[in-house]
Design a protein around this motif. Sequence first.
Motif, short mmCIF file in Angstrom:
data_model
loop_
_atom_site.label_atom_id
_atom_site.label_comp_id
_atom_site.label_asym_id
_atom_site.label_seq_id
_atom_site.Cartn_x
_atom_site.Cartn_y
_atom_site.Cartn_z
N LEU A 142 -47.30 105.83 2.66
CA LEU A 142 -48.45 104.33 1.94
C LEU A 142 -49.14 103.39 2.06
O LEU A 142 -49.81 102.70 2.67
CB LEU A 142 -48.29 105.55 0.58
CG LEU A 142 -49.05 106.42 -0.20
CD1 LEU A 142 -48.55 106.82 -1.85
CD2 LEU A 142 -49.86 107.08 -0.14
N GLY A 143 -47.86 102.87 2.24
CA GLY A 143 -48.05 101.19 2.87
C GLY A 143 -48.26 101.23 4.17
O GLY A 143 -48.84 100.35 4.83
N GLY A 144 -47.20 102.46 4.77
CA GLY A 144 -47.22 102.75 6.52
C GLY A 144 -49.39 102.43 6.42
O GLY A 144 -49.64 101.85 7.83
N TYR A 145 -49.57 103.59 6.27
CA TYR A 145 -50.95 104.24 6.49
C TYR A 145 -51.83 103.11 5.83
O TYR A 145 -52.94 101.95 7.15
CB TYR A 145 -50.63 105.47 6.10
CG TYR A 145 -50.72 106.64 7.09
CD1 TYR A 145 -51.26 106.98 7.72
CD2 TYR A 145 -49.70 106.99 6.92
CE1 TYR A 145 -51.18 108.11 8.67
CE2 TYR A 145 -49.07 108.41 7.31
CZ TYR A 145 -50.16 108.62 7.89
OH TYR A 145 -49.05 109.51 9.66
N ALA A 146 -52.49 102.06 4.90
CA ALA A 146 -52.53 101.15 4.99
C ALA A 146 -52.57 100.05 5.59
O ALA A 146 -54.24 100.20 6.28
CB ALA A 146 -52.71 100.61 3.35
N MET A 147 -52.02 99.87 6.61
CA MET A 147 -51.55 99.32 7.07
C MET A 147 -52.24 99.42 8.46
O MET A 147 -52.82 98.62 8.89
CB MET A 147 -49.79 97.73 7.01
CG MET A 147 -50.13 97.30 8.53
SD MET A 147 -50.83 96.26 8.55
CE MET A 147 -49.88 94.54 7.18
N ALA A 148 -52.04 100.99 8.58
CA ALA A 148 -52.41 101.08 9.95
C ALA A 148 -53.48 101.18 10.18
O ALA A 148 -54.25 101.05 10.77
CB ALA A 148 -51.67 102.16 9.86
N MET A 149 -54.12 101.58 9.05
CA MET A 149 -55.42 101.96 9.20
C MET A 149 -56.55 100.81 10.03
O MET A 149 -57.62 100.23 10.46
CB MET A 149 -56.46 102.16 7.93
CG MET A 149 -55.46 104.02 7.53
SD MET A 149 -55.75 104.40 5.84
CE MET A 149 -57.28 104.88 5.48
N HIS A 150 -56.05 99.63 8.51
CA HIS A 150 -56.85 97.82 8.87
C HIS A 150 -56.25 98.71 10.71
O HIS A 150 -57.56 97.30 11.19
CB HIS A 150 -55.89 96.87 8.07
CG HIS A 150 -55.88 95.86 8.73
ND1 HIS A 150 -57.64 95.71 8.41
CD2 HIS A 150 -55.94 94.82 9.55
CE1 HIS A 150 -57.19 94.24 8.60
NE2 HIS A 150 -56.42 93.70 8.84
N LEU A 151 -55.69 98.36 11.25
CA LEU A 151 -54.58 97.25 12.38
C LEU A 151 -55.98 98.34 13.86
O LEU A 151 -56.33 97.77 14.46
CB LEU A 151 -53.70 98.07 12.43
CG LEU A 151 -52.61 96.95 12.45
CD1 LEU A 151 -50.89 97.06 12.30
CD2 LEU A 151 -53.30 95.40 11.90
N LYS A 152 -56.43 99.47 13.36
CA LYS A 152 -56.63 100.76 14.03
C LYS A 152 -58.27 99.81 13.65
O LYS A 152 -58.80 100.21 15.01
CB LYS A 152 -56.74 101.99 13.60
CG LYS A 152 -55.52 103.01 14.15
CD LYS A 152 -55.72 103.38 15.60
CE LYS A 152 -55.01 103.35 16.34
NZ LYS A 152 -54.51 103.70 18.06
N LEU A 153 -58.69 99.96 12.90
CA LEU A 153 -60.12 99.19 12.75
C LEU A 153 -60.38 98.42 13.41
O LEU A 153 -61.26 97.58 13.63
CB LEU A 153 -60.28 99.30 10.96
CG LEU A 153 -60.30 100.80 10.24
CD1 LEU A 153 -60.99 100.66 8.92
CD2 LEU A 153 -62.19 101.20 11.19
N ALA A 154 -59.58 97.21 13.39
CA ALA A 154 -59.61 96.09 13.92
C ALA A 154 -59.51 95.81 15.01
O ALA A 154 -60.12 94.95 15.74
CB ALA A 154 -58.43 94.85 12.80
N GLU A 155 -59.08 96.70 14.95
CA GLU A 155 -59.31 96.85 16.73
C GLU A 155 -59.82 97.34 17.10
O GLU A 155 -60.70 97.18 19.02
CB GLU A 155 -57.68 97.91 17.50
CG GLU A 155 -56.91 97.64 18.70
CD GLU A 155 -55.40 98.66 18.66
OE1 GLU A 155 -54.50 98.35 17.95
OE2 GLU A 155 -55.87 99.79 19.38
N ALA A 156 -60.81 98.27 16.46
CA ALA A 156 -61.90 99.34 17.48
C ALA A 156 -63.25 98.23 17.35
O ALA A 156 -63.86 98.65 17.72
CB ALA A 156 -62.54 100.51 16.35
#
Lengths: 292, 377
Positions: B80-94
């Motif tokens: 849950l922690g990992g996906y929350a972070m990963a989702m942000h990183l993916k969006l920031a990148e896009a």
Amino acid sequence: MNAFLNQLPIGLSIGAVLLLVALGLTFTFGQMGVVNMAHGEFLMAGAYTAYMLQSWAGRQAVLVALPVAFFVAGLMGLVLERTLIRRFYGRPLDTLLLTWGVSLILQQVARDLFGAPNVQVKAPTWLVGGAEWSGIRMPYARMFILALAVVCVVAIWFYLARTKQGRRMQAVMQNRELAACSGIATSRVDQRTFFIGSGLAGVAGVGLTLIGPVGPALGTYYIVDAFLVVVAGGLGQLRGAVLAAFVLGLLNSYVEYWSDASLAKVVVFAVIIGFLQIRPQGLFVLRSRKLT
Amino acid sequence: MRRLREAADAVASAAVRWRGPVVFVAVALLLLVAAPAALSPFRLELLAKYLCFAIAALGIGLAWGKGGMLTLGQGVFFGLGGYAMAMHLKLAEAGPGQLPDFMVWSGVETLPAVWEPFRQPWFALLMVVVLPGVTAFLLGLLVFGRRVRGAYFAILTQALAAAFVIWLVGQQGLTGGTNGLTNFTSFFGLDLADENDQRVLYSVVAVVLGLLYLAFRQVVASRFGRLLVAVRDGEDRVRFLGYDPALVKTVAFTLSAISAGIAGALFVPVVGIISPALLGVVPSLEFVFAVAVGGRYTLAGAVLGAVLLNYGKTTFSEHYANGWLYLQGTLFIAVMAYAPKGVIGVAGQVRDFVAARRGRAAPAVVPPARVEEGAAA
């Protein structure tokens, strides 16, 4: 309505598989309180027994393997009980982790002996195909598993309720100290319980060869669900396990039909948590004066 | 003579009192100064990964070691922690208004509503703590409130891990399915391909581990910590004294979930992937296994175990991939059977053994083994 009927045999056969893999646990977990994570690898041992027997029994291997697998898995269980688990009575959480170590080793042994890829066990010709009633299909293999589960349940019930050994087993489960005071050799009963519980896993493993490939990871697919059945059914309660297995099987098949497979597991988990709010000790509880 | 002895005693007691802080500072210096200087970037990244696991291990040390709750679902909270972070990183990148690459590939056209708020860094960081925390709190209230415990609790958490992974795999468009989320290039302004920035990231992980360690120590030393140990050793007695064991356990379980969530969030930029394969039943068990090897009864043991075991796993499976499972299994059996207090407890065990051999009365040892009444009843 038709969809409802169509899902019924699927649910029943999922339930039968769950019941079959959980039956052994009603002995080892239910009667003795041992959380045996290697139970899944005993299933695997049973399945590989059927695979090995194919070379001389041919397509009837599944039938021949049923008694053989019972002894193979039972002996494995007995050895495990004598060498390791015996030292851990009263520490269920430690046994859980300990037996997980055992299960890792057994998986790797299977990988080294039989190779990592899955193997197939050919079903007897009379189990190929399926029956159909007014649009509802039921493969013979699934019916065989259902029958196998029923036979096992009846046999276990008979053993526990009608034989001297079975009644001793129940006595030890209900009150170990008192049973020992009454002259029951509890450690021998433990060995026997573990032998039968593990042997049942072997039988279940043979059944599993009919519905899927056999591989080193076979046990890991079933172990969690098998424990859930025992938790939902009530510890050491045969009727609880039967009811829980079929309810969970049907629930699984209907949720899967109405939404998708990935959600089914989540729903089943939520239902079990919800159910434990009403009956924290499972469907059927052995009444005792112990603190809960 | 007498004064000499008094002085010696004073030194000895000071040594005992200051041993903890001295070791802590030494380890901190080792991790923050020596390691970045001595290790190659590749090894440093691996060490950062081990430290992430160590953060999750802290929580297991609290919940299992101190609280007696064997939680086999830490992978869920880590995820849950990992996906929350990963989702942000993916969006920031896009970039604003754009979709993450994997969604484009799997044919998703509009951003799912759940993803939208994760564009905000503060929201993502909050969710790293809130998602695992709230999940664990609710589950704890339900489960502990009904006095489900011992092996039942362990099995339920394991089932949670199994269900979570199956769900993740099934939601291809939402979570990236089996592949998970991967290909991150930057982390809050740090370039993940740059060696210097990797070193900064490593230091962040090490500092977070140190701070959480101190915080968890504080928790263990507090009244709450004592209550938690009391619940582990005699839940019914604690209830008879007028406390609510369910609440104590729920809070400890929640804290452990939060530490796993933070670990997962840091794991994402360090390793560069979060996927269901890292979170299921087996990885969750491995978290616990590491803590058992290190020594579950102390937080330091939990941290040590996570680092040692993951180091061992990397080095060993580099050479003999198949042998690792044998070694892991055997090690596990040996630890459970002969060293329930783990690596950190072995010194004490040897001391007791020698003392017993010499015929002296062995010093009183806190009996770690406790019968969980709930499981047998």
